[in-house]
Design a protein around this motif. Structure first.
Motif, PDB file in Angstrom:
ATOM      1  N   SER A 190       0.885  -1.154   0.000  1.00 42.45           N
ATOM      2  CA  SER A 190       0.000   0.000   0.000  1.00 42.45           C
ATOM      3  C   SER A 190       0.929   1.212   0.000  1.00 42.45           C
ATOM      4  N   VAL A 191       0.662   2.177  -0.873  1.00 44.92           N
ATOM      5  CA  VAL A 191       1.533   3.346  -1.002  1.00 44.92           C
ATOM      6  C   VAL A 191       0.766   4.581  -0.560  1.00 44.92           C
ATOM      7  N   GLY A 192       1.290   5.269   0.467  1.00 42.02           N
ATOM      8  CA  GLY A 192       0.640   6.461   0.983  1.00 42.02           C
ATOM      9  C   GLY A 192       0.932   7.689   0.136  1.00 42.02           C
ATOM     10  N   GLY A 205       4.402   8.691   0.022  1.00 41.71           N
ATOM     11  CA  GLY A 205       5.326   7.716  -0.553  1.00 41.71           C
ATOM     12  C   GLY A 205       5.669   6.588   0.401  1.00 41.71           C
ATOM     13  N   ASP A 206       5.147   6.653   1.633  1.00 40.04           N
ATOM     14  CA  ASP A 206       5.372   5.561   2.586  1.00 40.04           C
ATOM     15  C   ASP A 206       4.749   4.288   2.047  1.00 40.04           C
ATOM     16  N   ARG A 207       5.469   3.175   2.229  1.00 37.38           N
ATOM     17  CA  ARG A 207       4.989   1.894   1.721  1.00 37.38           C
ATOM     18  C   ARG A 207       4.762   0.933   2.875  1.00 37.38           C
ATOM     19  N   LEU A 208       3.642   0.200   2.829  1.00 35.55           N
ATOM     20  CA  LEU A 208       3.302  -0.793   3.830  1.00 35.55           C
ATOM     21  C   LEU A 208       3.108  -2.127   3.125  1.00 35.55           C
ATOM     22  N   LYS A 209       3.952  -3.121   3.469  1.00 35.10           N
ATOM     23  CA  LYS A 209       3.876  -4.447   2.853  1.00 35.10           C
ATOM     24  C   LYS A 209       2.560  -5.112   3.212  1.00 35.10           C
TER      25      LYS A 209
END
Length: 74
Positions: free
Chosen positions: A45-47, A50-54
């Motif tokens: 998931s891309v905030g 640009g933060d990414r959460l697997k």
């Protein structure tokens, strides 16, 4: 079985950033699709920042809700 789109068939196993109509974004490898969904493996998931959460498992996205589908080059 649904007829596969030529563009999606050519893009299979490619990495994509997909934005849906709620402005949520997901990045992953296109592994499957049909008339109703696209399926991403190794998805994040891309905030907005640009933060990414697997994400665990596969991410199923309804095709009707997809606004943008961008190829990601590494």
């Amino acid at each position: 079985m649904a007829r596969k789109d030529r563009l999606l068939r050519d893009a299979e196993r490619g990495k994509f950033l997909i934005t849906i109509d709620t402005e949520e974004a997901f990045e992953g490898v296109l592994v499957e699709w049909d008339d109703e969904h696209v399926v991403l493996a190794a998805a994040y998931s891309v905030g907005v920042t640009g933060d990414r959460l697997k994400l665990d498992g596969y991410q199923w996205l309804p095709r009707q809700r997809i606004k943008y589908m961008q190829a990601v080059t590494t």
